[in-house]
Design a protein around this motif. Structure first.
Motif, short mmCIF file in Angstrom:
data_model
loop_
_atom_site.label_atom_id
_atom_site.label_comp_id
_atom_site.label_asym_id
_atom_site.label_seq_id
_atom_site.Cartn_x
_atom_site.Cartn_y
_atom_site.Cartn_z
N LEU A 20 0.99 -1.24 0.08
CA LEU A 20 -0.16 0.06 -0.04
C LEU A 20 0.64 1.15 0.17
CD1 LEU A 20 -2.92 -0.63 2.54
CD2 LEU A 20 -2.95 -0.75 0.17
N LEU A 22 0.79 5.18 1.10
CA LEU A 22 -0.11 6.10 1.80
C LEU A 22 -0.10 7.38 1.07
CD1 LEU A 22 1.56 5.35 5.44
CD2 LEU A 22 -0.22 3.98 4.05
N PRO A 23 -1.36 8.02 1.39
CA PRO A 23 -1.65 9.43 0.82
C PRO A 23 -0.54 10.40 1.05
CG PRO A 23 -3.43 8.39 2.06
CD PRO A 23 -2.36 7.63 2.34
N GLY A 26 -2.66 14.04 4.71
CA GLY A 26 -3.42 13.55 5.35
C GLY A 26 -3.78 13.79 6.79
N TRP A 28 -4.23 11.93 9.74
CA TRP A 28 -4.33 10.93 10.79
C TRP A 28 -3.17 11.04 11.63
CZ3 TRP A 28 -4.80 10.02 5.32
CH2 TRP A 28 -6.12 9.89 4.83
N HIS A 34 -5.04 5.56 10.04
CA HIS A 34 -5.38 5.38 8.69
C HIS A 34 -5.77 4.04 8.11
CE1 HIS A 34 -4.75 5.91 4.28
NE2 HIS A 34 -3.74 5.08 4.12
N LEU A 35 -5.22 3.19 8.61
CA LEU A 35 -5.50 1.75 7.92
C LEU A 35 -6.91 1.27 8.45
CD1 LEU A 35 -2.20 -0.28 8.71
CD2 LEU A 35 -3.26 0.80 6.57
N GLU A 37 -9.57 3.19 8.56
CA GLU A 37 -10.41 3.86 7.95
C GLU A 37 -10.07 3.39 6.43
OE1 GLU A 37 -10.89 8.32 6.08
OE2 GLU A 37 -10.46 8.09 7.86
N ARG A 38 -9.11 3.20 5.93
CA ARG A 38 -8.76 2.63 4.53
C ARG A 38 -9.16 1.28 4.42
NH1 ARG A 38 -3.01 3.76 1.25
NH2 ARG A 38 -3.69 2.88 -0.59
N LEU A 39 -9.11 0.44 5.32
CA LEU A 39 -9.55 -1.12 5.16
C LEU A 39 -10.68 -1.18 5.93
CD1 LEU A 39 -6.04 -2.49 5.66
CD2 LEU A 39 -6.94 -1.75 3.53
#
Length: 302
Positions: A20, A22-23, A26, A28, A34-35, A37-39
């Motif tokens: 992955l 990362l953006p 952000g 976070w 972050h994970l 929210e992302r997953l």
């Protein structure tokens, strides 16, 4: 263009770690936030466990539960594997050298990991049994279709072999068992326009410029069944199955055409009677003419 970093995690069960990025921006406060929210399909408790067990890595090593969110960085981890029904058939090897492996894929075994089929795939099984961690497919066969699949031993060669299939430089021939219709005039070339929409399991034919072409001939017949030779000149999804169904002689044990039927994943009793029988091509590396024939047989005939 910046080169993507290599995975710091080795393969597990013949599978590469998921990567992955990362953006770049952000708010976070931590990687964990972050994970989560992302997953959304992964429970927050499972993300906590993976971080605590040092199963999520960055380029410098494992990341802990307090790891910060670092914009524009990469992380790697191995996904949890689904519970799979074992496919009780072996993958055969028809040919192997330093560049390619030609495998005989059995019915019901997917070519590559996808969805509910991860370990029970030809790619993972061959990587493990042959000790070839970089093995990759040059093309695919449907899970329910048996026969020849070409794999590439080294990743840097994969593009050359994939290009053969894209440019229709590979001669593919199939065998199918289907009803015998004495009124059906064969041989013939079937042309149609086939559409496959995302999220819909079956493909379908529509009016318009043909994008699929198959040469169909009858080899022999016994009573109500015929043995057919199919030569696709294009490679649309479910092309052979749709064309045979459209001729009024759907392939024996086809659960998609002409009528969609549900089959449990642990039901191996009635394999689709379709076999990728022959692969022929000029090898893009050696320049040698190659031709391979499947050693598998279709049960409805043999």
């Amino acid at each position: 263009m910046r080169r993507k970093p290599s995975s710091p995690l080795p393969q597990r069960h013949g599978l590469d770690a998921a990567r992955l990025r990362l953006p770049s921006e952000g708010t976070w406060p931590s990687l964990r936030d972050h994970l989560v929210e992302r997953l959304p399909r992964v429970a927050a408790e499972r993300v906590d466990e993976m971080l605590a067990e040092e199963r999520i890595w960055g380029v410098a090593g494992p990341l802990g539960i307090d790891a910060p969110f670092v914009p524009d960085s990469y992380i790697w981890f191995h996904r949890d594997l689904p519970v799979e029904v074992p496919v009780p058939f072996e993958v055969g090897v028809v040919y192997q050298d330093d560049d390619i492996v030609v495998a005989d894929k059995p019915h019901f075994l997917a070519t590559i990991p996808r969805g509910a089929h991860i370990m029970q795939t030809a790619l993972v099984k061959l990587r493990d049994s042959l000790g070839l961690p970089d093995l990759s497919p040059a093309h695919r066969l449907d899970r329910v279709t048996a026969g020849l699949v070409l794999f590439v031993v080294r990743r840097e060669l994969r593009g050359k072999y994939q290009t053969m299939f894209r440019d229709r430089l590979v001669r593919k021939e199939y065998e199918a068992i289907a009803p015998y219709d004495p009124a059906l005039e064969l041989p013939r070339v079937v042309r149609s326009r086939i559409i496959k929409e995302r999220g819909i399991i079956t493909a379908f034919e529509v009016d318009g410029e043909p994008n699929a072409e198959t040469h169909v001939s009858l080899v022999e017949h016994r009573g109500a069944l015929g043995r057919y030779h199919l030569k696709p000149l294009t490679g649309r999804t479910h092309q052979l199955r749709l064309h045979m169904s459209g001729l009024g002689v759907p392939i024996v044990n086809d659960d998609f055409y002409p009528v969609l039927r549900d089959r449990p994943l642990d039901d191996f009793s009635s394999p689709l009677q379709l076999l990728a029988h022959t692969l022929s091509f000029v090898d893009p590396i050696s320049g040698v003419d190659r031709s391979f024939t499947s050693g598998l047989k279709l049960s409805a005939w043999s």
